[in-house]
Structures are given as structure tokens and as C-alpha cells.
Design a protein around this motif. Structure first.
Motif, PDB file in Angstrom:
ATOM      1  N   GLY A  29       0.867  -1.192   0.000  1.00 19.38           N
ATOM      2  CA  GLY A  29       0.000   0.000   0.000  1.00 19.38           C
ATOM      3  C   GLY A  29       0.892   1.226   0.000  1.00 19.38           C
ATOM      4  O   GLY A  29       1.387   1.627   1.058  1.00 19.38           O
ATOM      5  N   VAL A  54       4.327  -2.488  -2.960  1.00 18.81           N
ATOM      6  CA  VAL A  54       3.101  -3.027  -3.568  1.00 18.81           C
ATOM      7  C   VAL A  54       2.069  -1.911  -3.631  1.00 18.81           C
ATOM      8  O   VAL A  54       1.927  -1.137  -2.680  1.00 18.81           O
ATOM      9  N   ALA A  56      -2.006  -1.556  -5.681  1.00 16.04           N
ATOM     10  CA  ALA A  56      -2.936  -2.059  -6.695  1.00 16.04           C
ATOM     11  C   ALA A  56      -3.106  -1.045  -7.827  1.00 16.04           C
ATOM     12  O   ALA A  56      -3.518  -1.405  -8.923  1.00 16.04           O
ATOM     13  N   THR A  60       0.329   4.860  -9.077  1.00 19.12           N
ATOM     14  CA  THR A  60       0.803   5.117  -7.709  1.00 19.12           C
ATOM     15  C   THR A  60       2.066   4.304  -7.449  1.00 19.12           C
ATOM     16  O   THR A  60       3.048   4.798  -6.900  1.00 19.12           O
ATOM     17  N   THR A  93      -2.485  -0.732   3.458  1.00 17.26           N
ATOM     18  CA  THR A  93      -3.633  -0.664   2.545  1.00 17.26           C
ATOM     19  C   THR A  93      -4.796  -0.029   3.295  1.00 17.26           C
ATOM     20  O   THR A  93      -4.731   0.133   4.520  1.00 17.26           O
ATOM     21  N   THR A  95      -8.011   0.125   5.512  1.00 18.34           N
ATOM     22  CA  THR A  95      -8.222  -0.716   6.688  1.00 18.34           C
ATOM     23  C   THR A  95      -9.029  -1.988   6.381  1.00 18.34           C
ATOM     24  O   THR A  95      -8.742  -3.049   6.937  1.00 18.34           O
ATOM     25  N   PRO A 117      -6.173   1.771  11.874  1.00 16.40           N
ATOM     26  CA  PRO A 117      -6.777   0.839  12.813  1.00 16.40           C
ATOM     27  C   PRO A 117      -6.452  -0.588  12.364  1.00 16.40           C
ATOM     28  O   PRO A 117      -6.398  -0.864  11.170  1.00 16.40           O
ATOM     29  N   HIS A 199      -5.677   6.691  17.528  1.00 16.41           N
ATOM     30  CA  HIS A 199      -4.476   7.112  18.257  1.00 16.41           C
ATOM     31  C   HIS A 199      -4.826   7.608  19.665  1.00 16.41           C
ATOM     32  O   HIS A 199      -4.110   7.332  20.625  1.00 16.41           O
TER      33      HIS A 199
HETATM   34  N1  LIG Z   1      -0.368   5.878  11.670  1.00 18.44           N
HETATM   35  C1  LIG Z   1      -0.894   6.929  11.094  1.00 18.44           C
HETATM   36  O1  LIG Z   1      -0.742   8.030  11.571  1.00 18.44           O
HETATM   37  C2  LIG Z   1      -1.676   6.789   9.810  1.00 18.44           C
HETATM   38  C3  LIG Z   1      -1.840   7.915   9.007  1.00 18.44           C
HETATM   39  C4  LIG Z   1      -2.573   7.763   7.834  1.00 18.44           C
HETATM   40  C5  LIG Z   1      -3.135   6.549   7.497  1.00 18.44           C
HETATM   41  N2  LIG Z   1      -2.963   5.487   8.322  1.00 18.44           N
HETATM   42  C6  LIG Z   1      -3.585   4.184   7.979  1.00 18.44           C
HETATM   43  O2  LIG Z   1      -2.890   3.627   6.871  1.00 18.44           O
HETATM   44  C7  LIG Z   1      -3.798   2.939   6.021  1.00 18.44           C
HETATM   45  C8  LIG Z   1      -3.738   3.566   4.624  1.00 18.44           C
HETATM   46  O3  LIG Z   1      -4.134   4.914   4.714  1.00 18.44           O
HETATM   47  P1  LIG Z   1      -3.635   6.029   3.673  1.00 18.44           P
HETATM   48  O4  LIG Z   1      -4.098   7.318   4.190  1.00 18.44           O
HETATM   49  O5  LIG Z   1      -2.197   5.835   3.364  1.00 18.44           O
HETATM   50  O6  LIG Z   1      -4.516   5.635   2.414  1.00 18.44           O
HETATM   51  P2  LIG Z   1      -4.185   5.891   0.888  1.00 18.44           P
HETATM   52  O7  LIG Z   1      -5.486   5.761   0.178  1.00 18.44           O
HETATM   53  O8  LIG Z   1      -3.373   7.119   0.702  1.00 18.44           O
HETATM   54  O9  LIG Z   1      -3.226   4.642   0.516  1.00 18.44           O
HETATM   55  C9  LIG Z   1      -3.685   3.329   0.426  1.00 18.44           C
HETATM   56  C10 LIG Z   1      -3.015   2.701  -0.784  1.00 18.44           C
HETATM   57  O10 LIG Z   1      -3.370   1.324  -0.832  1.00 18.44           O
HETATM   58  C11 LIG Z   1      -3.539   0.966  -2.194  1.00 18.44           C
HETATM   59  N3  LIG Z   1      -4.354  -0.237  -2.287  1.00 18.44           N
HETATM   60  C12 LIG Z   1      -5.696  -0.371  -2.271  1.00 18.44           C
HETATM   61  N4  LIG Z   1      -6.046  -1.655  -2.393  1.00 18.44           N
HETATM   62  C13 LIG Z   1      -4.895  -2.372  -2.461  1.00 18.44           C
HETATM   63  C14 LIG Z   1      -4.607  -3.748  -2.609  1.00 18.44           C
HETATM   64  N5  LIG Z   1      -5.557  -4.674  -2.675  1.00 18.44           N
HETATM   65  N6  LIG Z   1      -3.305  -4.125  -2.657  1.00 18.44           N
HETATM   66  C15 LIG Z   1      -2.318  -3.207  -2.606  1.00 18.44           C
HETATM   67  N7  LIG Z   1      -2.543  -1.875  -2.493  1.00 18.44           N
HETATM   68  C16 LIG Z   1      -3.812  -1.470  -2.410  1.00 18.44           C
HETATM   69  C17 LIG Z   1      -4.184   2.176  -2.818  1.00 18.44           C
HETATM   70  O11 LIG Z   1      -4.019   2.207  -4.229  1.00 18.44           O
HETATM   71  C18 LIG Z   1      -3.454   3.316  -2.108  1.00 18.44           C
HETATM   72  O12 LIG Z   1      -2.338   3.774  -2.843  1.00 18.44           O
HETATM   73  C19 LIG Z   1      -5.175   3.058   6.676  1.00 18.44           C
HETATM   74  O13 LIG Z   1      -5.396   1.927   7.463  1.00 18.44           O
HETATM   75  C20 LIG Z   1      -5.019   4.296   7.546  1.00 18.44           C
HETATM   76  O14 LIG Z   1      -5.877   4.333   8.650  1.00 18.44           O
HETATM   77  C21 LIG Z   1      -2.236   5.576   9.454  1.00 18.44           C
END
Ligand SMILES: NC(=O)c1ccc[n+]([C@@H]2O[C@H](COP(=O)([O-])OP(=O)(O)OC[C@H]3O[C@@H](n4cnc5c(N)ncnc54)[C@H](O)[C@@H]3O)[C@@H](O)[C@H]2O)c1
Length: 369
Positions: A29, A54, A56, A60, A93, A95, A117, A199
Motif C-alpha cells: 500500500g 506493492v 494495486a 501510484t 492498505t 483498513t 486501525p 491514536h
Molecule cells: N499511523 C498513522 O498516523 C496513519 C496515518 C494515515 C493513514 N494510516 C492508515 O494507513 C492505512 C492507509 O491509509 P492512507 O491514508 O495511506 O490511504 P491511501 O489511500 O493514501 O493509501 C492506500 C493505498 O493502498 C492501495 N491499495 C488499495 N487496495 C490495495 C490492494 N488490494 N493491494 C495493494 N494496495 C492497495 C491504494 O491504491 C493506495 O495507494 C489506513 O489503514 C489508515 O488508517 C495511518
């Protein structure tokens, strides 16, 4: 040139070289949060090497690979799990996919750092914990505030008794941006309580060293009119009262689309004093002018506020694998936060206080370091 364990033909060589070898990491992701980990593992984490990415979404993935200069890119995470150079994965990826990816990673014998989460409900979390235990791989959850210098200092000073016994923990997170469209559907996203306030839930458990036993939450949509018609139950503001198992108190204040900046602050009230954690200033510049008065920039993003915490989190993940020790933030921590999210969303929906089911194994991991 990088040397990997599988490059060595002799078992003796392999064993003696083990300590020198780097942990091969793959980020699954490559979106907003994924790229934070990818950048860290590409040049800021000791004894680790980013070996693959990785995503999808083809564009990206290509953009991400180019940025962190990683040759191997997979659009299907299962291909990455079959890659022998991958020792560990970071699951970033959306959640809804965490359970599926973590189960497959565990089956393939890869250590897992799973972003928060942890999953959509506690049953999914239990599956993930069991799968990682069965395969004897590490499972760490991405609560990076536990690696932030100020949050760690506060925890240490509380433990040292500076403010007496903790009575109340209040934690807030306000996000600046309009939510991504998928967050509007509470049934498939678990809403801001999950995406933003996970958090805070973990912070409450950590600072109180106790489980949250009951919550009462109210939510409303005040800033996202675009979501009102299709998603009438979407909330962009949430207030949640918490009762710990031993009767102490907690409060969580969550908001998205606030515009003014990224706001993450915690206040801990004890029997002998109070403690405040979190900064509001983006930098140390204070302006003063005739027209604007005194001005200072607010923190813009979680990316900048917690930059070093993400590095420390990633480093600890690698160190846990190398030293074969338990992660500081474990599956049970992710699970308990998800239990509170689900209880909070039910409370909003049904307008009643909701009890949080206790951990089945009786582990109280708010007690961790
Ligand atoms: N710890 C933190 O502070 C924090 C901050 C932001 C997000 N997150 C968490 O991280 C996760 C992703 O959030 P984000 O904001 O980066 O989302 P995002 O949408 O920016 O990134 C998710 C990525 O996953 C890819 N994806 C979707 N389906 C997929 C699959 N089957 N296989 C591979 N890749 C796939 C998407 O194309 C996308 O690029 C969520 O669970 C979110 O809650 C945590």
C-alpha cells in the motif's frame, strides 16, 4: 552490494552472517502513510532494506518506486509475499484489507507491522493475532505516538509519580483535510473514530495503564455538507466520554476537515498535578505586524508532527525481529482500540452508553512500555 541470507549456500555461513544481514522490508500500500514507511526503510532504518513496494494502482506504484528507487514493484501483494527477499511487510492498505493481507503475510512467514486501525472489528483482530502467533511472526501495530519523544517523556514522568495517580486522560485529534470519500460510509470505514481517533484511544489506554470499559459518544456533521445527503450518519465531529475498568475517566475529542491545521494534544490530570503533551506550532517563528498582530503557523500535518516517531517505530520493528522480542505495540493493543471504536460508533448510533467487551485473554496491554 547488498547481501541477502538466501544468497549464501552454506548453512554455517548463513548463521554466522545472520547478525550482519539486513531485514528485507516490503511496504504493501504505497499511498500517503505507506510512503512514510517506504522513505524510512529506504534510508533511515538501520539493519533494514526496502526491497519491494506493492500497490494495486499502477501509477501510484510506479511513482512510488521511482521516488524511493526500488526496482521490485508488485500490483498483487501475494506476489510480494512469495518474494524470498521479503522478510517483513508493512501493511498500509485501506483498513478493510488489513485482515486479508496480514493473514496471507503470516502464512508466508513474513513479520508484520500493520497500520492502525488494526481491522474493522475484534473478530478480524483475533484472526490476525492467532495467524501471527501460529506462524511465529511478529505483529506490531502502527500507534506511532508511543514512539514520540514527548509522549514517551510524559509516560515516564507519570510512571515516576510526578502528578500522583492518573485520574483523567483527555486526548484530541483534529485533522485538517476534507476526508477521503470512502470514509463517509461509516459501515465500511468505521468513520473518524477509527481513522483519526484510534491514536487517542491508544493514548488513553497507555497513559492510564488500564482498559476502557464503557463509552458514551455523540457525533455530528458540521463541516462536510457534501456528505449529508448520501451519508446522513457520517460525523465529522465526535465527543466520547470513557470510563476505565477501575472507574477512572477519559475523554476523546475528534474532528476532521477543521482546516486550521493538524492538532494532536493530550492532557493528563492526576491526584497531584496535571500534564500537557503536544505542540501547536509548526516552527519557532513568531511574527508581529500592525495588521495581523502576533502570528505563528499551526502544525500542518501528522506527517511533519510525527516524522521522528515513525522512524523510531520502524526501527523498533526491525530491532524486534532481529532480537526476537515482543513489539512494544502488540496485536492486543490494536484489538482493544478497535473494540472501543466499535463501541463508540454503536453509542453514536443508538444514543446510549456502550460497554466495551474485555480482552478474552485478560491481557491489559495499556501497561506496556
Ligand atoms: N499511523 C498513522 O498516523 C496513519 C496515518 C494515515 C493513514 N494510516 C492508515 O494507513 C492505512 C492507509 O491509509 P492512507 O491514508 O495511506 O490511504 P491511501 O489511500 O493514501 O493509501 C492506500 C493505498 O493502498 C492501495 N491499495 C488499495 N487496495 C490495495 C490492494 N488490494 N493491494 C495493494 N494496495 C492497495 C491504494 O491504491 C493506495 O495507494 C489506513 O489503514 C489508515 O488508517 C495511518
Amino acid at each position: 552490494m547488498l547481501l541477502f541470507r538466501d544468497d549464501l549456500s552454506n548453512e554455517g555461513d548463513r548463521m554466522s552472517m545472520d547478525n550482519l544481514l539486513k531485514i528485507g522490508v516490503c511496504v504493501i500500500g504505497s499511498g500517503r502513510a505507506g510512503m512514510i514507511h517506504a522513505r524510512n526503510f529506504s534510508h533511515r532504518v538501520d539493519k533494514a532494506q526496502l526491497v519491494a513496494l506493492v500497490d494495486a494502482h499502477k501509477e501510484t506504484l510506479q511513482t512510488a518506486q521511482k521516488e524511493v528507487e526500488v526496482e521490485r514493484g508488485y500490483s498483487d501483494y501475494r506476489d510480494a509475499l512469495a518474494d524470498k527477499r521479503v522478510d517483513a511487510v508493512v501493511v498500509v492498505t485501506p483498513t478493510v484489507l488489513h485482515r486479508e493481507v496480514v493473514l496471507a503475510a503470516a502464512k508466508a512467514g513474513k513479520h508484520v507491522l500493520c497500520e492502525k486501525p488494526m481491522a474493522m472489528d475484534v473478530r478480524e483482530c483475533d484472526d490476525m493475532i492467532k495467524a501471527c502467533e501460529a506462524s511465529a511472526v511478529k505483529l506490531q501495530i502502527g500507534f506511532m505516538r508511543r514512539y514520540d519523544e514527548s509522549f514517551m517523556a510524559a509516560r515516564g514522568r507519570i510512571e515516576a509519580g510526578e502528578i500522583g495517580d492518573v485520574v483523567l486522560v483527555k486526548s484530541l485529534t483534529h485533522g485538517p483535510s476534507v476526508p477521503q470519500a470512502w470514509m463517509y460510509d461509516i459501515r465500511t470505514s468505521n468513520g473518524p473514530l477509527a481513522e483519526v481517533n484510534s491514536h487517542d484511544i491508544d493514548t488513553l489506554r497507555w497513559f492510564a495503564a488500564e482498559e476502557i470499559a464503557e463509552v458514551y459518544a455523540i457525533g455530528g456533521n458540521f463541516r462536510c455538507p457534501q456528505a449529508l445527503e448520501s451519508y446522513p450518519d457520517f460525523y465529522d465531529n465526535v465527543s466520547m466520554l470513557c470510563r476505565f475498568a477501575d472507574g477512572r475517566q477519559g475523554y476523546i475529542d475528534g474532528a476532521v476537515s477543521v482546516g486550521y491545521g493538524y492538532d494532536a494534544r493530550t492532557e493528563i490530570l492526576g491526584t497531584k498535578g496535571v500534564m500537557f503533551v503536544g505542540r501547536r506550532e509548526q516552527d519557532t517563528v513568531v511574527g508581529c505586524s500592525k495588521d495581523m498582530g502576533i502570528t505563528q503557523s499551526f502544525v500542518k500535518s501528522w506527517r511533519t508532527l510525527f516524522t521522528e516517531a515513525y522512524v523510531a517505530e520502524d526501527q523498533d520493528f526491525v530491532d524486534c525481529i532481529r532480537e526476537n522480542r515482543e513489539p512494544r505495540v502488540r496485536g492486543i493493543d490494536g484489538r482493544m482500540a478497535v473494540a472501543v471504536v466499535n463501541a463508540g460508533n454503536r453509542s453514536i448510533r443508538e444514543r446510549v452508553p456502550v460497554e466495551v467487551p474485555a480482552a478474552q485473554d485478560g491481557v491489559r496491554s495499556g501497561e506496556g512500555s
